[in-house]
Structure formats: C-alpha cells, structure tokens
Design an enzyme around this catalytic site. Structure first.
Site, PDB file in Angstrom:
ATOM      1  N   GLU A  30       8.854 -59.988  -9.819  1.00  0.00           N
ATOM      2  CA  GLU A  30       8.338 -60.709 -10.994  1.00  0.00           C
ATOM      3  C   GLU A  30       6.889 -61.158 -10.863  1.00  0.00           C
ATOM      4  OE1 GLU A  30      11.341 -61.018  -9.705  1.00  0.00           O
ATOM      5  OE2 GLU A  30      12.734 -60.681 -11.358  1.00  0.00           O
TER       6      GLU A  30
ATOM      7  N   ASP B  48      16.470 -65.907 -18.123  1.00  0.00           N
ATOM      8  CA  ASP B  48      15.158 -65.221 -18.154  1.00  0.00           C
ATOM      9  C   ASP B  48      14.985 -64.056 -19.144  1.00  0.00           C
ATOM     10  OD1 ASP B  48      16.950 -63.784 -16.545  1.00  0.00           O
ATOM     11  OD2 ASP B  48      15.726 -63.793 -14.736  1.00  0.00           O
TER      12      ASP B  48
ATOM     13  N   GLU C 119      23.961 -55.332 -15.017  1.00  0.00           N
ATOM     14  CA  GLU C 119      23.219 -54.641 -13.940  1.00  0.00           C
ATOM     15  C   GLU C 119      23.203 -53.133 -14.161  1.00  0.00           C
ATOM     16  OE1 GLU C 119      21.401 -55.975 -11.737  1.00  0.00           O
ATOM     17  OE2 GLU C 119      22.122 -58.040 -11.530  1.00  0.00           O
TER      18      GLU C 119
ATOM     19  N   ARG D 246      19.678 -51.176 -14.807  1.00  0.00           N
ATOM     20  CA  ARG D 246      19.244 -50.273 -13.737  1.00  0.00           C
ATOM     21  C   ARG D 246      19.559 -48.813 -14.069  1.00  0.00           C
ATOM     22  NH1 ARG D 246      19.627 -53.574  -8.058  1.00  0.00           N
ATOM     23  NH2 ARG D 246      20.035 -55.605  -8.930  1.00  0.00           N
TER      24      ARG D 246
HETATM   25  C1  DMJ Z   1      15.920 -57.239 -11.543  1.00  0.00           C
HETATM   26  O1  DMJ Z   1      17.159 -56.633 -11.479  1.00  0.00           O
HETATM   27  C2  DMJ Z   1      15.509 -57.484 -12.967  1.00  0.00           C
HETATM   28  O2  DMJ Z   1      14.128 -57.682 -13.026  1.00  0.00           O
HETATM   29  C3  DMJ Z   1      16.212 -58.670 -13.584  1.00  0.00           C
HETATM   30  O3  DMJ Z   1      15.748 -58.942 -14.875  1.00  0.00           O
HETATM   31  C4  DMJ Z   1      16.017 -59.896 -12.731  1.00  0.00           C
HETATM   32  N1  DMJ Z   1      16.278 -59.662 -11.347  1.00  0.00           N
HETATM   33  C5  DMJ Z   1      15.916 -58.470 -10.690  1.00  0.00           C
HETATM   34  C6  DMJ Z   1      14.646 -58.561  -9.890  1.00  0.00           C
HETATM   35  O4  DMJ Z   1      14.386 -59.742  -9.300  1.00  0.00           O
END
Ligand code: DMJ
Length: 462
Positions: A369, A253, A126, A130
């Site tokens: 998304e 993902d 994270e 971020r």
């Molecule tokens: C975000 O922190 C990023 O896009 C991550 O890859 C997946 N989840 C969240 C948004 O839903």
C-alpha cells in the site's frame, strides 16, 4: 527619445546575456532531468532483477503451488490443493516487466493446469481480487481467450456466494457444490467485488455478474449510519452490524476504494453518488489532524466518537485513493505520515498508535500500500520527492526482506526477524508498484486503466 549608441549597444549585450543565461539554465535543467531519468531507469532495472529473484525461487521451490515459503524453501497451498495463486497474481507483472519467457511459461501452466472444479470452500473476496482480477487483466494484456474462459468459469462458481437474504455475499463458497458458509463478513469483503465481476460482465455480455456485485456494494452502503460511516462487521443474513468500529483499515479499506474506482471504470453514477456521500464522513470523523500530521483513526459509526488512534500498513493505500479522486493536498499530507511510520524502524509495522508513535503490531507482510500511494502521488505531481521516497522504501525492503530463496515477510520489524511467508500480492502488487514508479510512463498508460485492489490493471474496452 533616441538612445545614444553606447547605451543601445549595452542594452543589446544585456539582452544577449539574458538569452545565454536562459539557454544555460534550460540546458542544465535538461541535463539534470536526463540524469534523473537515467537513474530512474537503473532503479527500475534493479526492481525487475529483484522481482525475478522472487519469481525464480517460486519456480524453483514452489512451481505449481499457491505460494513459496521462502525460508524453508517449500510451498504452501491455501486450501490443501493449488489454485495457482502466485502465477495468476503475478502474470500481469511478468508481462509489464517484459519478462516474456517467464510470462509465457506461467500462462502455459495456468491454461493447462488450472481447474476450479474442486470440492473446496474458498474465500470469495480473496479469490475475486487475486484470481478473477489476475485472469481478467491477463486476458486483456494477452488476448488469450482461455484466460477469459477460466475467469467466466470461476465467476459462475463464485455466484452462489451472493445467495443470502440480503444479497450480501457469504465469506466462503464451495467451488464445486455452490454451498456457502460464514455469514459474518465486513465491508471490504462485501464491497470489493464490482471491478472484477463488472469487468467479467462487460467482457462476456452476461449482466448477472455486474448485478450481483453491484447489489452487494449498494446493500453495504445502504446500511451506513446516519453519520455516513460503516462498521467493521456485518451479518449477511440479517444485514445487521455486529461491530460498529469504523475506520479505513483492513476490513473496510477497499470498499471505499471501489466506490470511486467503479465510477471511473464503468461510469456508474450510483457509485459516484455513494462515494460523494461517504468521503465527507471519512474526512470528518476518521481523519485526525493531530500535531504530528494528518492521520486516519477509528471512530464509532453511530456517535462519531474517536475509539482508537491507530493507523497501519493497510491504511497506507488511502493517499492513492485521495489522489485519484482529486484531493492532492490530503493525499500528500497522509503520505508524509505513512513515510514517517515507515521510517520509525526502517520498515513499516502493521499497526502503530499515531498519538504515541508506539508500534502496536510488529509484523511486515511485504505489503504494497505505501508504495502504491507513492506511485500515484508521483504520477499526479511529478515531484521528485516521491521517487526519492520510493527508492528509500525499496532499499529498506531489499535490505530486510530479501532471502536466498526470494523475499520473506518480517515477524518483527524491530529485530528484523524474518518469517516463512511470501504472499502472492508481493509479486502482484508490491514489485509492480515499485517498478511502475521508476519505469518510463509508457510502460502502462495510467489514465487508460483502473487498478483493482490487487494491482491488476483493468481496461475499459467496452
Ligand atoms: C491485498 O490482497 C490487497 O491489496 C487488499 O486490498 C488488501 N491487502 C492485500 C495487500 O496488503
């Protein structure tokens, strides 16, 4: 044969009429296009206004903290002390929307207050997507070296996370001591680091960041099953899978997303090869071309047997990756399915069963998304359908998630009950993709950048 005078005149008039008709059509199309462009600019302005509503309320009630709690009008810090999650995540959106005073104020806060010398365990994944991603794109957009300095300091403090016997990173690392904890991870967390660490290497000329993150990606890939699938839980000390469930949803993902994007950003042929070896397995075992359209479900990584017919808000990133990698037919079909999911209740649930179209998890976390994919599809097809789709999604988003003090997630998409949460990715990603979908293309040159998984645009300047 020479045509008689009357016939020649008729032919002349006919040709002239055709020219006029073509001109009229051209003018109508031009008119329509400029009307559509004007409308898109209006929507982009609305998005910007709504983004400002969220940002201003962050400033008002949570300034200096990680995130705004929009219902209680208070704040939330992930680890008890602030790492300025929202300002760092939102900085490039402020810049792209040309909100200069707000962007300058956020940059002053970040460069004067942000310190990573803290005795706290943070989630490597994270914090990378971020904060490291946000600092790097902020640096590339502003040229402010202090942002790069912060990114380098953060990168160095995260490096001990990779000190496992396999090179796969631990989930948590202490920013001050370098101690690590939690060996049970997943492909998204072990394999979604190279865009950020790699960019840091390129910008600082320190290869160690690239090497560590690339090894983690390769070590994840090397453990794929003979069918070419990865599981959803892996022990970074032993390298053994602890859950064989395979899918494209949360937890896996962005591992796939980075295989393709690291090829794009760095031209790293290993990444291309890993992508080329993975995508056929995804399309063979996870894709589910059922009566109700194209979906991607779950399967056992060893047998390929279907285990679940679920799909959700997080899976909706995949049309973007399909489009980016050149598979527009599948991208279009999957996007149609995501939109069907959105329209079930006028806002998307976290998870549905696509066989029964029953909602399995009722929350909506302001996730980006679906709109990310809408933006990519519009970019590649220029098909108005996607701007119309985006406008519907935006109107629903505003209708149900807007509060007096910003934007709130929903704890129940059926009743539309709100919850006291505004994740930083709402500002970093959701609003940014909404805006870019409607803003003129020169706002950001799509083909010159690669978005990290948190929508931070990274540019190949090396
Ligand atoms: C975000 O922190 C990023 O896009 C991550 O890859 C997946 N989840 C969240 C948004 O839903």
């Amino acid at each position: 044969m020479i045509a008689p005078n009357g016939a020649r005149a008729r032919a002349g008039w006919l040709a002239l009429a055709k020219v006029f008709a073509a001109l009229a059509l051209f003018a109508t199309q031009g008119c329509n296009r400029s009307r559509q462009d004007a409308h898109s600019r209006e929507v982009a302005d609305r998005v910007r206004t709504e983004f400002l509503h969220a940002w201003n309320n962050y400033e008002r009630y949570a300034w200096g903290h990680d995130a705004l709690k929009p219902l209680s009008k208070t704040h939330h810090d992930w680890y008890g002390q602030s790492l300025l999650m929202t300002p760092v995540d939102a900085l490039d959106t402020l810049i792209l929307m040309k909100l200069d005073p707000e962007a300058d104020k956020a940059r002053v806060l970040i460069t004067s207050e942000l310190s990573f010398d803290r005795d706290i365990y943070v989630k490597n994944f994270e914090i990378t997507i971020r904060l490291l991603g946000g600092l790097l794109s902020g640096y590339q957009l502003t040229g402010d070296k202090r942002l790069l300095g912060l990114a380098e300091d953060l990168g160095n403090r995260l490096l001990p996370a990779f000190n496992s016997p396999t090179g796969l990173p631990y989930v948590y690392v202490n920013l001050r001591t370098g101690q690590v904890r939690d060996p049970l991870s997943n492909p998204a967390e072990t394999g979604t680091l190279l865009l950020e660490f790699g960019t840091l290497s390129k910008l600082t000329s320190e290869p160690v960041f690239y090497e560590k993150a690339k090894r983690a990606l390769v070590e994840t890939y090397k453990r794929r099953s003979p069918l070419g699938l990865v599981g959803s839980s892996i022990n970074v000390e032993t390298g053994a899978w602890t859950d064989n469930d395979s899918h494209i949803s949360g937890g896996i993902d962005s591992y796939y997303e980075y295989l393709w994007k690291c090829w794009l950003l760095f031209g790293d042929k290993d990444c291309l090869e890993m992508w080329n070896a993975s995508i056929p397995a995804i399309n063979k075992y996870l894709a589910d071309d059922s009566g109700s359209g194209l979906w991607y479900g779950h399967a056992d990584m060893l047998t390929g047997k279907r285990t679940e017919t679920t799909y959700g808000a997080l899976d909706a990133f995949f049309p973007a990756v399909l489009a980016l990698s050149g598979d527009l037919p599948r991208a279009r079909r999957l996007q149609a399915s995501s939109f069907k999911m959105w329209n079930l209740h006028g806002i998307e649930p976290e998870v549905i069963d696509y066989k029964t179209m029953r909602v399995i998890a009722k929350t909506y976390h302001l996730r980006p998304e679906i709109i990310e994919s809408t933006y990519y599809l519009y970019h590649y097809t220029k098909d108005r359908e996607y701007r119309q789709m985006g406008e519907t999604i935006f109107n629903d988003f505003v209708k149900y998630c807007r509060t007096d003090a910003g934007y709130a997630a929903l704890s129940d998409i059926v009743t539309k009950e709100q919850r006291d949460e505004m994740e930083s990715f709402a500002l970093a990603e959701t609003f940014k993709y909404f805006y870019l979908l409607f803003a003129p293309p020169e706002t950001l040159e799509f083909d010159k950048i690669v978005f990290n998984t948190e929508a931070h645009p990274l540019r190949r300047t090396w």
